[in-house]
Motif scaffolding. Structure first.
Motif, PDB file in Angstrom:
ATOM      1  N   ILE A 202       0.317  -1.513   0.249  1.00 59.31           N
ATOM      2  CA  ILE A 202      -0.060  -0.035  -0.123  1.00 59.31           C
ATOM      3  C   ILE A 202       1.045   1.346   0.389  1.00 59.31           C
ATOM      4  O   ILE A 202       0.316   2.235  -0.983  1.00 59.31           O
ATOM      5  N   ASP A 203       1.838   1.051   1.262  1.00 59.83           N
ATOM      6  CA  ASP A 203       2.783   2.802   0.953  1.00 59.83           C
ATOM      7  C   ASP A 203       3.642   2.877  -0.302  1.00 59.83           C
ATOM      8  O   ASP A 203       3.730   4.342  -0.724  1.00 59.83           O
ATOM      9  N   ALA A 204       3.838   1.619  -0.777  1.00 60.79           N
ATOM     10  CA  ALA A 204       4.625   1.615  -1.954  1.00 60.79           C
ATOM     11  C   ALA A 204       3.746   2.486  -3.099  1.00 60.79           C
ATOM     12  O   ALA A 204       4.617   3.288  -3.910  1.00 60.79           O
ATOM     13  N   ASP A 205       2.531   1.532  -3.055  1.00 63.56           N
ATOM     14  CA  ASP A 205       1.568   2.031  -4.867  1.00 63.56           C
ATOM     15  C   ASP A 205       1.697   3.105  -3.999  1.00 63.56           C
ATOM     16  O   ASP A 205       1.340   3.828  -5.512  1.00 63.56           O
ATOM     17  N   ILE A 206       1.097   4.238  -3.345  1.00 67.56           N
ATOM     18  CA  ILE A 206       0.762   4.753  -2.927  1.00 67.56           C
ATOM     19  C   ILE A 206       1.555   6.229  -3.174  1.00 67.56           C
ATOM     20  O   ILE A 206       1.598   7.069  -4.218  1.00 67.56           O
ATOM     21  N   ALA A 207       3.171   5.601  -2.787  1.00 72.25           N
ATOM     22  CA  ALA A 207       4.048   6.849  -2.895  1.00 72.25           C
ATOM     23  C   ALA A 207       4.490   7.047  -4.943  1.00 72.25           C
ATOM     24  O   ALA A 207       4.484   8.122  -5.045  1.00 72.25           O
ATOM     25  N   ARG A 208       4.478   5.639  -5.268  1.00 73.46           N
ATOM     26  CA  ARG A 208       5.044   5.343  -6.662  1.00 73.46           C
ATOM     27  C   ARG A 208       3.848   6.992  -6.858  1.00 73.46           C
ATOM     28  O   ARG A 208       4.475   7.337  -8.133  1.00 73.46           O
ATOM     29  N   ALA A 209       2.517   6.754  -7.002  1.00 72.54           N
ATOM     30  CA  ALA A 209       1.269   7.292  -7.746  1.00 72.54           C
ATOM     31  C   ALA A 209       1.254   9.346  -7.890  1.00 72.54           C
ATOM     32  O   ALA A 209       1.347   9.472  -8.310  1.00 72.54           O
ATOM     33  N   ILE A 210       2.148   9.609  -6.108  1.00 70.71           N
ATOM     34  CA  ILE A 210       1.998  10.700  -6.190  1.00 70.71           C
ATOM     35  C   ILE A 210       3.122  11.179  -7.138  1.00 70.71           C
ATOM     36  O   ILE A 210       3.167  12.053  -7.505  1.00 70.71           O
ATOM     37  N   CYS A 211       4.085   9.892  -6.718  1.00 67.90           N
ATOM     38  CA  CYS A 211       5.916  10.371  -7.823  1.00 67.90           C
ATOM     39  C   CYS A 211       5.334  10.863  -9.095  1.00 67.90           C
ATOM     40  O   CYS A 211       5.762  11.431  -9.418  1.00 67.90           O
ATOM     41  N   GLU A 212       4.472   9.748  -9.752  1.00 70.17           N
ATOM     42  CA  GLU A 212       4.037   9.701 -10.995  1.00 70.17           C
ATOM     43  C   GLU A 212       3.416  11.212 -11.261  1.00 70.17           C
ATOM     44  O   GLU A 212       3.284  11.661 -12.324  1.00 70.17           O
ATOM     45  N   LYS A 213       2.262  11.272 -10.399  1.00 69.55           N
ATOM     46  CA  LYS A 213       1.799  12.525 -10.766  1.00 69.55           C
ATOM     47  C   LYS A 213       2.642  13.886 -10.618  1.00 69.55           C
ATOM     48  O   LYS A 213       2.952  14.630 -11.496  1.00 69.55           O
ATOM     49  N   LEU A 214       4.194  14.155  -9.772  1.00 69.89           N
ATOM     50  CA  LEU A 214       4.572  15.068  -9.657  1.00 69.89           C
ATOM     51  C   LEU A 214       6.073  15.064 -10.715  1.00 69.89           C
ATOM     52  O   LEU A 214       7.038  15.930 -10.591  1.00 69.89           O
ATOM     53  N   GLY A 215       6.032  14.292 -11.154  1.00 66.99           N
ATOM     54  CA  GLY A 215       6.985  13.275 -12.583  1.00 66.99           C
ATOM     55  C   GLY A 215       8.411  13.929 -11.402  1.00 66.99           C
ATOM     56  O   GLY A 215       9.841  13.861 -12.382  1.00 66.99           O
ATOM     57  N   TYR A 216       8.335  12.837 -10.920  1.00 66.15           N
ATOM     58  CA  TYR A 216       9.490  12.136 -10.014  1.00 66.15           C
ATOM     59  C   TYR A 216       9.502  10.806 -10.423  1.00 66.15           C
ATOM     60  O   TYR A 216       8.100   9.741 -10.076  1.00 66.15           O
ATOM     61  N   GLU A 217      11.076   9.923 -10.560  1.00 69.00           N
ATOM     62  CA  GLU A 217      11.321   9.110  -9.491  1.00 69.00           C
ATOM     63  C   GLU A 217      11.345   9.046  -8.403  1.00 69.00           C
ATOM     64  O   GLU A 217      11.107   9.295  -7.872  1.00 69.00           O
ATOM     65  N   LEU A 218      10.267   7.320  -8.585  1.00 69.70           N
ATOM     66  CA  LEU A 218      10.697   6.098  -6.925  1.00 69.70           C
ATOM     67  C   LEU A 218      11.791   5.704  -6.931  1.00 69.70           C
ATOM     68  O   LEU A 218      11.722   4.782  -7.626  1.00 69.70           O
TER      69      LEU A 218
END
Ligand code: GLN
Length: 254
Positions: free
Chosen positions: A51-67
């Motif tokens: 859950i944490d990893a996927d939420i963090a990935r979704a946020i980074c994708e939205k903001l244009g960051y690699e995670l």
């Protein structure tokens, strides 16, 4: 002429916005990847999912960051964030007043419940039952978690028992299985996973307490605001709930 400058400035602003996006680079998240279903190793044995990893990935994708995700001890997460070794911690971390003095938390994205794991044949219904019967209790916990804090405050400090602190929840559960603990205090979702994967254990019906999970940033973090705004949007549009549902089937959730 005025118009030309206005257009030039607008064009420069657009260009610099693109440049900022392209330069966003990588955000580094720290976690302890032995905390299913919030963070654990996927089938390939290398990728941290949950859950944490996927939420963090979704946020980074939205903001244009690699995670990038680093698997470290839970008790190293807050110091690691504060020294800017990692940009943030996402570790099924409970918001507490003590931690708020050290870090700033995002909005809450999940609820955690502290529960008690005991041997399957145990007739006790609470830690207090154990204390009443045996005079004292031995509680296994993951070091520096809220389970550790509550056990320490409510039992060890009160002279009602001892707390054995382990590097991971799994190690605490193994010690319970080896007969060295009376119980383990831990978050309910990892508890369900541990009980499902290990013979001879059960979770007491009465929850110990309920808490809120959030991600933690250094107080002077430069990405905190954009990150939290993106998280708020993903909570609002249902993405976060969809991720949680993927890992915690609705009928199994409490
Ligand atoms: N929710 C608990 C805490 O914040 C446990 C977190 C964990 O072990 N990853 O202390």
């Amino acid at each position: 002429m005025k118009k030309f400058f206005a257009m030039l400035i607008a064009a420069m602003m657009i260009l610099s916005a693109f440049a900022a996006l392209a330069e966003n680079g990588t955000l580094t998240m720290c976690t302890n990847a032995q905390f299913p279903p919030y963070e654990f190793y996927g089938d390939d044995g290398e990728t941290i999912v949950g859950i944490d990893a996927d939420i963090a990935r979704a946020i980074c994708e939205k903001l244009g960051y690699e995670l990038e995700i680093k698997d470290i001890d839970f008790d190293a997460c807050i110091p690691g964030v504060n020294t800017h070794k990692y940009d943030f911690a996402a570790a099924g971390m409970t918001v507490t007043d003590e931690r708020k003095e050290q870090v700033q938390f995002t909005d809450t994205y999940a609820t955690g419940i502290q529960v008690i794991i005991v041997p399957e044949d145990s007739e006790y219904e609470s830690i207090d039952d154990i204390v009443a019967d045996k005079g004292s209790v031995k509680i296994g916990v993951q070091q520096a978690t809220t389970g550790d804090l509550y056990s320490t405050w409510d039992y060890e400090d009160e002279g009602l028992g001892t707390v054995d602190r382990f590097k991971s929840g799994g190690a605490a559960v193994a010690s319970l299985q080896a007969g060295k603990e009376d119980c383990v205090m831990i978050d309910s979702e990892p508890a369900k996973n541990f009980v499902a994967q290990n013979e001879g254990l059960k979770i007491l019906e009465a929850p110990y307490t309920t808490e809120d999970y959030a991600m933690a940033f250094a107080k002077d973090s430069e990405v905190y605001e954009a990150f939290n705004a993106a998280l708020a949007e993903l909570i609002e549009d249902g993405t976060v709930q969809a991720i949680i549902d993927q890992y915690i089937p609705a009928e199994a959730a409490e």
